[in-house]
Design a protein around this motif. Structure first.
Motif: not given
Length: 275
Positions: A29-42
């Motif tokens: 959940s730290f990297y949250d790849l699902d959120g990143f795929r959905a458009g979240d920015e890191d």
């Protein structure tokens, strides 16, 4: 500061350590790849503000791990090249770029940061970027700075966002007491089971070595490589709970007492000469 003598074995231990952490970090959940795929920015807000518009620029990201920061810059319009010494990390980054439709604007290469010029091309980039927790894995900060300078085009820029070296020497509980020598250049080898993304993960390759580079070391290395320092900014936020006393503020962590703060991160920009 040259610490390369005898560094080959520790660097290989570090590579095995990072290879093993790739699937752990990818699933976390730290990297949250699902959120990143959905458009979240890191990226930290200060990074995007300081570096500015990257549309149409060629950006190299050294020590890119699984590529989230790299691909965040690609989403902002840059053509990106990510480099890391971990082959599993590069495979993950390459697959992620394809999944989110950025493989036409992103390439990822497996290589040590010291070999970045041979791997990516001399004078090929408008920006060289490196992000959180990268420099501590480099034995020789002067070599790294010279590599950056060789990668840049005339008038290109280095942009660095990194954990403040002061955080290396403070206690883990509160982050307000010095427990190690800030000025020591000795490599630090220690046992690090699990991952910062999942401390409960079972791991085998736990021996790691870090090299401490003071703020003065980094600035001097960059200037010594012929780059002009534009700014050095210190910041009071960090993207994970580095000390037990830190409290969440949005997606970042800060000291709870806003009248008793220490720097947690810093950013640096430097430009190559126009030739």
């Amino acid at each position: 500061m040259d610490n390369t003598s005898g560094a080959a074995a520790p660097v290989e231990d570090n590579r095995r350590h990072w290879d093993e952490r790739v699937p752990i970090n990818t699933a976390s959940s730290f990297y949250d790849l699902d959120g990143f795929r959905a458009g979240d920015e890191d990226l930290d807000r200060f990074q995007t503000d300081e570096l500015g518009d990257v549309t149409g620029l060629d950006l190299a990201h050294l020590q890119c791990h699984i590529g989230l920061d790299t691909l965040s810059w690609a989403r902002r319009g840059a053509r990106v090249s990510g480099l890391d010494f971990s082959a599993p990390a590069i495979r993950t980054a390459t697959d992620l770029a394809r999944e989110i439709g950025l493989d036409h604007r992103a390439r990822f290469v497996t290589a040590d940061a010291n070999d970045a010029v041979e791997a990516l091309g001399a004078g090929a980039f408008d920006i060289v970027y490196t992000g959180n927790g990268a420099l501590m894995w480099l034995p020789d900060i002067d070599h790294w700075a010279r590599t950056v300078a060789e990668l840049l085009r005339p008038d290109g820029r280095l942009y660095l966002a990194e954990f403040h070296p002061l955080t290396d020497v403070l206690d883990d509980a509160r982050g307000d007491t010095v427990t190690r020598d800030y000025f020591s250049r000795a490599a630090r080898t220690y046992d690090s089971p699990g991952s910062y993304a999942d401390w409960t993960a079972e791991t085998t390759h736990n021996t790691v070595t870090e090299w401490h580079h003071s703020l003065g070391d980094v600035i001097s290395a960059v200037a010594g490589a012929g780059l002009r320092i534009e700014f050095v900014h210190e910041h009071d936020t960090i993207p994970f709970q580095r000390y037990g006393s830190l409290v969440a503020e949005g997606a970042r962590f800060v000291y709870p007492d806003r009248s008793r703060r220490l720097p947690l991160m810093y950013s640096l920009a430097a430009s190559a000469p126009v030739r």
